[in-house]
Enzyme design. Structure first.
Site, PDB file in Angstrom:
ATOM      1  N   MET A  91      18.424  28.306 -14.039  1.00  0.00           N
ATOM      2  CA  MET A  91      18.160  29.729 -14.248  1.00  0.00           C
ATOM      3  C   MET A  91      18.097  30.532 -12.951  1.00  0.00           C
ATOM      4  O   MET A  91      17.399  31.534 -12.867  1.00  0.00           O
ATOM      5  CB  MET A  91      16.873  29.904 -15.067  1.00  0.00           C
ATOM      6  N   ARG A  92      18.843  30.110 -11.946  1.00  0.00           N
ATOM      7  CA  ARG A  92      18.965  30.914 -10.725  1.00  0.00           C
ATOM      8  C   ARG A  92      20.391  31.451 -10.635  1.00  0.00           C
ATOM      9  O   ARG A  92      21.348  30.716 -10.923  1.00  0.00           O
ATOM     10  CB  ARG A  92      18.672  30.090  -9.454  1.00  0.00           C
ATOM     11  N   LEU A  94      23.611  32.341  -8.669  1.00  0.00           N
ATOM     12  CA  LEU A  94      24.192  31.750  -7.459  1.00  0.00           C
ATOM     13  C   LEU A  94      25.019  32.778  -6.695  1.00  0.00           C
ATOM     14  O   LEU A  94      25.616  33.678  -7.288  1.00  0.00           O
ATOM     15  CB  LEU A  94      25.069  30.557  -7.846  1.00  0.00           C
ATOM     16  N   HIS A 110      26.210  28.272 -21.590  1.00  0.00           N
ATOM     17  CA  HIS A 110      25.536  29.550 -21.832  1.00  0.00           C
ATOM     18  C   HIS A 110      25.357  29.722 -23.338  1.00  0.00           C
ATOM     19  O   HIS A 110      26.294  29.483 -24.103  1.00  0.00           O
ATOM     20  CB  HIS A 110      26.374  30.690 -21.246  1.00  0.00           C
ATOM     21  N   GLU A 175      24.956  22.977 -28.629  1.00  0.00           N
ATOM     22  CA  GLU A 175      25.065  22.774 -27.177  1.00  0.00           C
ATOM     23  C   GLU A 175      25.120  21.281 -26.867  1.00  0.00           C
ATOM     24  O   GLU A 175      25.886  20.825 -26.017  1.00  0.00           O
ATOM     25  CB  GLU A 175      23.879  23.412 -26.449  1.00  0.00           C
TER      26      GLU A 175
HETATM   27  C1  GAR Z   1      19.992  26.159 -23.023  1.00  0.00           C
HETATM   28  O1  GAR Z   1      19.938  26.838 -24.247  1.00  0.00           O
HETATM   29  C2  GAR Z   1      21.065  26.751 -22.136  1.00  0.00           C
HETATM   30  O2  GAR Z   1      22.203  27.171 -22.848  1.00  0.00           O
HETATM   31  C3  GAR Z   1      20.343  27.922 -21.553  1.00  0.00           C
HETATM   32  O3  GAR Z   1      19.050  27.447 -21.274  1.00  0.00           O
HETATM   33  C4  GAR Z   1      18.712  26.427 -22.205  1.00  0.00           C
HETATM   34  C5  GAR Z   1      18.267  25.207 -21.447  1.00  0.00           C
HETATM   35  O4  GAR Z   1      17.754  24.238 -22.314  1.00  0.00           O
HETATM   36  N1  GAR Z   1      20.996  28.390 -20.379  1.00  0.00           N
HETATM   37  C6  GAR Z   1      21.007  29.668 -19.992  1.00  0.00           C
HETATM   38  O5  GAR Z   1      20.446  30.555 -20.601  1.00  0.00           O
HETATM   39  C7  GAR Z   1      21.776  29.920 -18.713  1.00  0.00           C
HETATM   40  N2  GAR Z   1      21.863  31.304 -18.448  1.00  0.00           N
HETATM   41  P1  GAR Z   1      17.581  22.723 -21.831  1.00  0.00           P
HETATM   42  O6  GAR Z   1      16.806  22.776 -20.516  1.00  0.00           O
HETATM   43  O7  GAR Z   1      16.791  22.081 -22.915  1.00  0.00           O
HETATM   44  O8  GAR Z   1      18.950  22.142 -21.661  1.00  0.00           O
END
Ligand code: GAR
Length: 197
Positions: A91-92, A94, A110, A175
């Site tokens: 969540m950083r 880049l 995403h 995902e």
């Molecule tokens: C996931 O839903 C991923 O798609 C999202 O964070 C979650 C991480 O879950 N990513 C973002 O929002 C990126 N901008 P996890 O740590 O259980 O994999």
């Protein structure tokens, strides 16, 4: 030749777990590092339990100096010598310099059907907009946030009564199917998008 994969996480790392679990047998890649910007990230513990080397570089002391943070992040990365980086709930944002260095070798997942809903709060925004479907996207990382060549997408219906939480849970299941499928194909040198279901 086996491809070396580093996975970057900020949180619980459920996608990271699925990626690591997938890299066995005839899979063309193996995990070499799980790296986090949060030393407390649950994903680090889960990776260690699976026997994957871990490292953490907190972004906090860098106080918004992204380039300096990335220079520190690059040390354990360089030591692990990855061929591929998978961002998995990292969540950083880049810098262009970092994304350029890894262009064509860095993937991100995403939780939206890109190009819709880049950035945060994707599920709430999809619900607010009255969408009838949602999903997730894996793409190559470029300098633009949540942009770059599509490598895979999975779709789910939005159901009556959905909340951001119920929708997020439905998308997360996809995902976990999509990212390992994309990584397997990508690590084998095939960038044809994986479209699920
Ligand atoms: C996931 O839903 C991923 O798609 C999202 O964070 C979650 C991480 O879950 N990513 C973002 O929002 C990126 N901008 P996890 O740590 O259980 O994999």
């Amino acid at each position: 030749m086996t491809r070396r994969v580093a996975i970057l996480v900020s949180g619980g790392g459920s996608n990271m777990v699925r990626l690591v679990e997938s890299m066995t047998g005839d899979h063309p890649a193996r995990p070499v590092l799980v790296l986090s910007n949060d030393p407390e990230a649950g994903g680090l513990r889960r990776a260690a339990e699976m026997g994957v080397p871990t490292a953490a570089v907190s972004h906090k002391p860098f106080k918004g100096d992204r380039a300096a943070f990335e220079a520190a992040l690059s040390e354990p990365l360089a030591a692990a010598q990855p061929d591929i980086i998978c961002l998995a709930g990292f969540m950083r944002v880049l810098t262009e310099g970092f994304t350029r260095r890894w262009q064509g070798r860095m993937l991100n997942i995403h939780p939206s059907l890109l190009p819709k809903y880049r950035g945060l709060h994707t599920h709430a925004r999809a619900l607010e907009a009255g969408e009838t479907e949602a999903g997730c996207t894996v793409h190559e990382v470029t300098a633009e946030l949540d942009d770059g060549p599509l490598l895979g997408q999975a779709r789910v219906p939005i159901l009556p009564g959905d909340t951001p939480e119920t929708l997020a849970a439905r998308v997360l299941v996809e995902e976990h199917r999509l990212y390992p499928a994309v990584l397997r194909r990508f690590a084998a040198g095939d960038r044809t998008p994986v479209l699920l279901p």
